[in-house]
Design a protein around this motif. Structure first.
Motif, PDB file in Angstrom:
ATOM      1  N   ASN A  79      30.309   9.894  23.893  1.00 30.46           N
ATOM      2  CA  ASN A  79      30.138   8.665  23.138  1.00 30.46           C
ATOM      3  C   ASN A  79      31.116   8.651  21.968  1.00 30.46           C
ATOM      4  OD1 ASN A  79      29.002   6.947  20.959  1.00 30.46           O
ATOM      5  ND2 ASN A  79      27.463   6.528  22.531  1.00 30.46           N
ATOM      6  N   LEU A  80      31.803   7.529  21.796  1.00 23.54           N
ATOM      7  CA  LEU A  80      32.801   7.394  20.732  1.00 23.54           C
ATOM      8  C   LEU A  80      32.623   6.078  19.981  1.00 23.54           C
ATOM      9  CD1 LEU A  80      35.740   8.546  22.961  1.00 23.54           C
ATOM     10  CD2 LEU A  80      34.998   9.729  20.907  1.00 23.54           C
ATOM     11  N   ASN A  81      31.401   5.708  19.690  1.00 25.96           N
ATOM     12  CA  ASN A  81      31.167   4.413  19.048  1.00 25.96           C
ATOM     13  C   ASN A  81      32.043   4.230  17.823  1.00 25.96           C
ATOM     14  OD1 ASN A  81      29.359   3.715  20.973  1.00 25.96           O
ATOM     15  ND2 ASN A  81      27.557   4.272  19.780  1.00 25.96           N
ATOM     16  N   GLY A  82      32.524   3.005  17.670  1.00 26.62           N
ATOM     17  CA  GLY A  82      33.397   2.686  16.549  1.00 26.62           C
ATOM     18  C   GLY A  82      34.865   2.901  16.837  1.00 26.62           C
ATOM     19  N   LEU A 122      30.704  -0.500  21.113  1.00 24.54           N
ATOM     20  CA  LEU A 122      30.415   0.769  21.773  1.00 24.54           C
ATOM     21  C   LEU A 122      31.685   1.291  22.427  1.00 24.54           C
ATOM     22  CD1 LEU A 122      27.106  -0.222  23.612  1.00 24.54           C
ATOM     23  CD2 LEU A 122      27.323   0.977  21.431  1.00 24.54           C
ATOM     24  N   ALA A 123      31.854   2.591  22.443  1.00 29.42           N
ATOM     25  CA  ALA A 123      33.018   3.201  23.093  1.00 29.42           C
ATOM     26  C   ALA A 123      32.606   4.530  23.707  1.00 29.42           C
ATOM     27  CB  ALA A 123      34.142   3.420  22.082  1.00 29.42           C
ATOM     28  N   ALA A 124      33.282   4.873  24.808  1.00 26.86           N
ATOM     29  CA  ALA A 124      32.992   6.137  25.481  1.00 26.86           C
ATOM     30  C   ALA A 124      34.189   6.539  26.318  1.00 26.86           C
ATOM     31  CB  ALA A 124      31.753   6.016  26.363  1.00 26.86           C
ATOM     32  N   GLY A 125      34.237   7.818  26.630  1.00 28.82           N
ATOM     33  CA  GLY A 125      35.258   8.346  27.523  1.00 28.82           C
ATOM     34  C   GLY A 125      34.614   9.299  28.496  1.00 28.82           C
ATOM     35  N   GLY A 168      28.333   7.540  29.117  1.00 28.86           N
ATOM     36  CA  GLY A 168      28.700   7.909  27.759  1.00 28.86           C
ATOM     37  C   GLY A 168      28.391   6.836  26.740  1.00 28.86           C
ATOM     38  N   LEU A 169      28.373   5.582  27.181  1.00 30.40           N
ATOM     39  CA  LEU A 169      28.054   4.481  26.259  1.00 30.40           C
ATOM     40  C   LEU A 169      26.630   4.596  25.735  1.00 30.40           C
ATOM     41  CD1 LEU A 169      29.752   1.493  28.111  1.00 30.40           C
ATOM     42  CD2 LEU A 169      30.451   2.481  25.911  1.00 30.40           C
ATOM     43  N   THR A 170      25.738   5.212  26.502  1.00 27.17           N
ATOM     44  CA  THR A 170      24.340   5.345  26.091  1.00 27.17           C
ATOM     45  C   THR A 170      23.989   6.756  25.633  1.00 27.17           C
ATOM     46  OG1 THR A 170      23.645   5.826  28.360  1.00 27.17           O
ATOM     47  CG2 THR A 170      23.624   3.508  27.677  1.00 27.17           C
ATOM     48  N   LYS A 206      42.716  18.358  39.962  1.00 27.43           N
ATOM     49  CA  LYS A 206      43.012  16.995  39.528  1.00 27.43           C
ATOM     50  C   LYS A 206      42.007  16.546  38.490  1.00 27.43           C
ATOM     51  CE  LYS A 206      44.806  12.999  41.508  1.00 27.43           C
ATOM     52  NZ  LYS A 206      44.852  12.093  42.648  1.00 27.43           N
ATOM     53  N   LEU A 207      42.536  15.971  37.422  1.00 24.33           N
ATOM     54  CA  LEU A 207      41.742  15.376  36.363  1.00 24.33           C
ATOM     55  C   LEU A 207      41.947  13.866  36.422  1.00 24.33           C
ATOM     56  CD1 LEU A 207      40.190  15.165  33.641  1.00 24.33           C
ATOM     57  CD2 LEU A 207      42.384  15.636  32.507  1.00 24.33           C
ATOM     58  N   ASN A 208      40.857  13.135  36.596  1.00 24.79           N
ATOM     59  CA  ASN A 208      40.867  11.685  36.439  1.00 24.79           C
ATOM     60  C   ASN A 208      40.089  11.397  35.168  1.00 24.79           C
ATOM     61  OD1 ASN A 208      40.696  12.075  39.657  1.00 24.79           O
ATOM     62  ND2 ASN A 208      41.859  10.246  39.167  1.00 24.79           N
ATOM     63  N   PHE A 209      40.645  10.575  34.295  1.00 24.86           N
ATOM     64  CA  PHE A 209      39.986  10.272  33.025  1.00 24.86           C
ATOM     65  C   PHE A 209      40.030   8.774  32.761  1.00 24.86           C
ATOM     66  CE2 PHE A 209      44.394  10.396  31.913  1.00 24.86           C
ATOM     67  CZ  PHE A 209      44.530   9.468  30.894  1.00 24.86           C
ATOM     68  N   ASP A 210      39.149   8.309  31.892  1.00 26.79           N
ATOM     69  CA  ASP A 210      39.130   6.901  31.510  1.00 26.79           C
ATOM     70  C   ASP A 210      38.324   6.746  30.234  1.00 26.79           C
ATOM     71  OD1 ASP A 210      39.680   4.195  31.660  1.00 26.79           O
ATOM     72  OD2 ASP A 210      38.709   3.892  33.593  1.00 26.79           O
ATOM     73  N   GLY A 211      38.502   5.621  29.581  1.00 25.03           N
ATOM     74  CA  GLY A 211      37.755   5.304  28.381  1.00 25.03           C
ATOM     75  C   GLY A 211      37.552   3.809  28.291  1.00 25.03           C
TER      76      GLY A 211
END
Length: 172
Positions: free
Chosen positions: A46-49, A25-28, A134-136, A14-19
């Motif tokens: 980290n996916l900033n922007g 700031l952005a992260a997944g 991931g945000l940091t 099972k894969l649980n994912f979120d973002g």
């Protein structure tokens, strides 16, 4: 009492994912587990922007890519973004802002022997803790052992695993 995490059938994963995106700031992130809740991998990036939808889509693509690289071919996939789930299922149109990661996801999913993708109305505590990391973080990280996880994430993982086992025994 409703379990926090529902296991896949034996032999599947099972894969649980979120973002998330907030204040620039952005992260997944995500977590891949066996049918008995044992950690296979956890990841954050980290996916900033980027937007929340882009972070969700990237987190999904990363999770499937990690799974395939470990030889996983049967997956249950859960996320709380109805938009992303519906786009992958072909029930909503593809928005150009998430086109790249969704096309990657569809290409990767085609390599699975079996999968089930589902929308869930609640987040997952372990995944929420991962995307918060991931945000940091800078870049993409993956953990393959629960002992290498940050302590608070490992605690949440073990708590969900224990709760699932308790609920399974109550059903017998």
């Amino acid at each position: 009492m409703e379990p926090v995490w529902f296991p896949p059938l034996p032999g599947c994963y099972k894969l649980n994912f979120d973002g998330v995106a907030r204040q620039g700031l952005a992260a997944g992130g995500g977590v891949i587990r066996t049918h008995n809740g044992a950690l296979v991998a956890a990841y954050d990036g980290n996916l900033n922007g980027h937007t929340s939808n882009q972070a969700e889509a990237m987190a999904l693509a990363w999770g499937i890519e990690f799974s395939l690289s470990m030889g996983i071919r049967c997956m249950y996939i859960e996320g709380d973004s109805k938009l992303i789930i519906d786009v992958v299922k072909g029930q909503n149109r593809l928005n150009w802002t998430i086109e790249g990661p969704i096309r990657d996801t569809l290409r990767l999913i085609s390599r699975l022997e079996s999968f089930r993708i589902m929308h869930v109305f609640r987040g997952n505590g372990v995944v929420d803790a991962l995307f918060a990391l991931g945000l940091t973080n800078i870049g993409l990280r993956c953990w393959r052992s629960h002992t290498s996880l940050p302590p608070h994430v490992n605690f949440l993982l073990m708590e969900e695993r224990i709760q699932t086992q308790i609920d399974d025994k109550a059903l017998v």
